[in-house]
Enzyme design. Sequence first.
Site, short mmCIF file in Angstrom:
data_model
loop_
_atom_site.label_atom_id
_atom_site.label_comp_id
_atom_site.label_asym_id
_atom_site.label_seq_id
_atom_site.Cartn_x
_atom_site.Cartn_y
_atom_site.Cartn_z
N ALA A 173 0.82 -1.21 0.00
CA ALA A 173 0.00 0.00 0.00
C ALA A 173 0.85 1.26 0.00
O ALA A 173 1.76 1.41 0.82
CB ALA A 173 -0.93 0.01 1.21
N GLY A 195 6.41 1.19 5.73
CA GLY A 195 7.33 0.27 5.05
C GLY A 195 7.39 0.51 3.56
O GLY A 195 8.48 0.52 2.95
N CYS A 196 6.26 0.72 2.95
CA CYS A 196 6.21 0.93 1.50
C CYS A 196 6.85 2.26 1.11
O CYS A 196 7.48 2.36 0.06
CB CYS A 196 4.77 0.84 1.00
N THR A 197 6.71 3.25 1.97
CA THR A 197 7.35 4.54 1.71
C THR A 197 8.86 4.38 1.80
O THR A 197 9.60 4.87 0.93
CB THR A 197 6.85 5.61 2.71
N ALA A 206 10.02 2.52 -1.36
CA ALA A 206 9.94 3.36 -2.56
C ALA A 206 11.03 4.43 -2.55
O ALA A 206 11.65 4.70 -3.59
CB ALA A 206 8.56 4.02 -2.65
#
Length: 157
Positions: free
Chosen positions: A41, A46-48, A51
């Site tokens: 998401a 974590g995804c930030t 990325a």
Amino acid sequence: MTERLSPGDEAPDFTLPDSEGKDVSLRDYRGQSVVVYFYPAASTPGCTKQACDFRDNLAELNDAGYQVIGISPDTQAKLAKFAANEKLTFPLLGDPEKTVIEAWGAYGEKKNYGKTYLGVIRSTFVVDPAGKIAHAWYNVRATGHVAKLIRDLGLAA
């Protein structure tokens, strides 16, 4: 549960909208090496982190001949906000139906705090110029994964 991909497998083709609403297809990258990563998401911690690690290492990957594509089940609007907030310059593609995510084996059972549920499995693939899977990593960690990817590809100094 979908079957996982292995090196040598044909990379499942896809066409998905990016954060600007433009369709992006894997076949557009034929003749190039592509890092395709799946994340649960946009705008989550974590995804930030993951990325931003790709963003911060993008020049090194591009200079070595690797393009980067991120795919999540997010909407175009959420991806656009994520890309703008984090200054992400590589394509972020939305797969709300999870069709592509499932085709790549990146959707399945996950465990968190003792609970089991279905979700996007953080995964990274390298697709070779002929469209075959060169590397496949499932259940990767958000932090440190890009550095490991760079080492595994032999790009680290």
